[in-house]
Design an enzyme around this catalytic site. Structure first.
Site, short mmCIF file in Angstrom:
data_model
loop_
_atom_site.label_atom_id
_atom_site.label_comp_id
_atom_site.label_asym_id
_atom_site.label_seq_id
_atom_site.Cartn_x
_atom_site.Cartn_y
_atom_site.Cartn_z
N GLU A 55 -1.09 -1.30 -4.88
CA GLU A 55 -2.30 -0.54 -5.12
C GLU A 55 -2.09 0.40 -6.29
O GLU A 55 -1.10 1.15 -6.33
CB GLU A 55 -2.68 0.26 -3.88
N ASP A 73 -2.66 1.25 6.92
CA ASP A 73 -1.83 0.97 5.74
C ASP A 73 -1.35 -0.48 5.74
O ASP A 73 -1.23 -1.11 4.69
CB ASP A 73 -0.61 1.90 5.71
N ASP A 95 0.88 -1.16 0.00
CA ASP A 95 0.00 0.00 0.00
C ASP A 95 0.92 1.22 0.00
O ASP A 95 1.44 1.62 1.05
CB ASP A 95 -0.90 -0.01 1.24
#
Length: 183
Positions: free
Chosen positions: A68, A141, A7
């Site tokens: 991501e 996160d 992330d």
């Protein structure tokens, strides 16, 4: 399959490793956050992210890295930092020959919770449940990184079948209709 989920972020870059195959219970191998000081020089921050991701790659030896996909936000500065951290993760994996896959936030949310509009608490709760953890990973996160890895494990069989079908279609001789006779 072992997947490192990333992330991306300049201040907090979530990382999480999950083992498993679609349809079977999954196992968390590791989870954490690569942190950089917000007041540090951008170049130094990117180097710190690279070193952190390289350490995770060395320790956990994933077969895939799921990152991501950066999406447009109103805050261009945030998007740029996210994109830069994302590029570092992709570079580290690609340098080692590890395939990189990108998943959008809504794709991950839908895969994990059933809703592409799930909030951080819902993601954390489902990651906790799916990986049979005692508590949600902190900060968010870290949970998001695990969600990316889970999403990829669950979606990869379908994606692989699709890629194989496309490859077979491209390799097959084209089916031309027989040419008619001209008089």
């Amino acid at each position: 399959m072992r997947v490192l989920g990333v992330d991306p972020g300049l201040t907090r870059c979530g990382v999480g490793v999950v083992d498993g195959i679609a349809g079977r219970p999954l196992t968390m191998v590791g989870v954490g956050v690569v942190r950089t000081p917000p007041d540090a020089d951008l170049g130094d921050r990117l180097v710190a992210i690279e070193q952190g991701i390289e350490a995770w790659l060395d320790e956990h030896r994933p077969e895939r890295v799921a990152v991501e996909r950066v999406f447009s936000q109103h805050n261009v500065r945030t998007v740029m930092g996210t994109a830069q951290a994302s590029a570092v993760a992709m570079l580290c994996a690609s340098r080692r020959g590890i395939p990189v896959v990108l998943h959008t936030p809504s794709e991950v949310k839908a895969a994990i919770t059933g809703s592409g509009r799930a909030d951080k608490a819902q993601i954390g709760a489902m990651v906790t449940r799916l990986l049979r953890l005692a508590a949600p990973p902190k900060p968010a996160d870290a949970a998001d990184a695990l969600a990316l890895a889970i999403c990829h494990i669950w979606r990869s069989p379908a994606q692989n079948r699709l890629q194989e079908a496309v490859a077979r279609h491209r390799a097959a001789p084209s089916a031309q209709p027989p040419k008619g006779r001209t008089a």
